[in-house]
Design a protein around this motif. Structure first.
Motif, short mmCIF file in Angstrom:
data_model
loop_
_atom_site.label_atom_id
_atom_site.label_comp_id
_atom_site.label_asym_id
_atom_site.label_seq_id
_atom_site.Cartn_x
_atom_site.Cartn_y
_atom_site.Cartn_z
N GLY A 14 0.82 -1.21 0.00
CA GLY A 14 0.00 0.00 0.00
C GLY A 14 0.85 1.26 0.00
N ASP A 84 -2.84 -4.00 -6.25
CA ASP A 84 -2.20 -4.13 -4.93
C ASP A 84 -2.87 -5.30 -4.20
OD1 ASP A 84 -1.78 -3.93 -2.16
OD2 ASP A 84 -2.19 -1.78 -2.06
N ARG A 133 -7.07 -1.59 12.22
CA ARG A 133 -7.56 -2.57 11.25
C ARG A 133 -7.92 -3.85 11.98
NH1 ARG A 133 -4.42 -3.34 5.57
NH2 ARG A 133 -4.78 -5.54 6.03
MG MG Z 1 -2.16 -2.90 2.03
#
Ligand code: MG
Ligand code: AP5
Length: 189
Positions: A14, A84, A133
């Protein structure tokens, strides 16, 4: 230009994609981000997706492929795209090949970010303290790594045999990794 980024969880996919999209001006297609935005809704599909992501397992190939193929066919991607975290299984890689053959747009390059597991775990546990997350906890991180080694690593050989693979040492600073990526690109930047 069509670019695939492969790397284990926490490798910096990322981070590096965000820099590359600025440089190349092509869309960043992160299947993880797309699935997390589905998860944010309140629906049967979001609960279905969450059951995979929160367990550190891969979402089903057909679901991921449906989301990706819609994006790739959209006008936004007429100049290329940066994938990605996709493809992540051999089935996804073959489905992507079929889609790109149909569109007559071959993949230009596959960038692999190499980082050892102990460094990845340290990075992700550090991120867990700030980003929130759901899959950044010790047990799920270890499962994501196991899944990477079992289901995604075979793609490295698959793309090497097509002559498309460029492997980058992802343990250096973000800036140094980005420099190595720029040098590996098939066009001068
Ligand atoms: Mg990522
Ligand atoms: P996804 O969102 O793709 O997550 P991941 O692969 O687990 O990887 P991360 O996003 O955690 O790490 P990254 O490599 O992007 O590194 P980052 O730049 O953030 O997938 C999540 C889930 O979605 C999967 O488990 C699965 O359930 C599902 N999914 C996604 N795609 C799928 C697919 N195709 N098929 C099926 N299911 C799918 O960096 C990490 C940290 O390290 C950050 O804090 C960053 O600041 C730091 N960092 C980055 N670079 C450096 C550096 N050079 N030095 C030091 N620190 C660094």
């Amino acid at each position: 230009m069509l670019i695939v980024f492969i790397g284990p969880p926490g490798a910096g996919k990322g981070t590096q994609c965000r820099r590359l999209v600025e440089l190349l001006d092509i869309p960043h297609l992160s299947t993880g981000e797309m699935l997390r935005s589905v998860m944010d809704q309140d629906s049967a599909l979001s609960r279905y997706v969450a059951s995979y992501i929160n367990a550190g397992k891969l979402a089903p190939d057909h679901l991921v492929m449906r989301i990706v193929s819609q994006k790739v066919k959209s006008p936004d991607c007429s100049n290329g795209a940066l994938f990605d975290g996709f493809p992540r299984t051999m089935v996804q890689a073959q489905m992507l090949d079929d889609l790109l053959t149909e569109l007559k747009r071959p993949l230009d390059i596959v960038l692999e970010l190499q980082v050892p597991d102990d460094v990845l775990i340290t990075r992700l546990l550090k991120r867990a303290k700030t980003d929130g997350r759901a899959d950044d906890n010790d047990a799920t991180i270890r499962e994501r790594l196991r899944v990477f080694h079992e289901q995604t690593k075979p793609l490295i050989q698959y793309y090497a045999s097509q002559g498309k693979l460029r492997s980058i040492n992802g343990t250096h600073s973000e800036h140094e990794v980005f420099d190595a990526i720029r040098k590996a690109l098939p066009v001068a930047t």
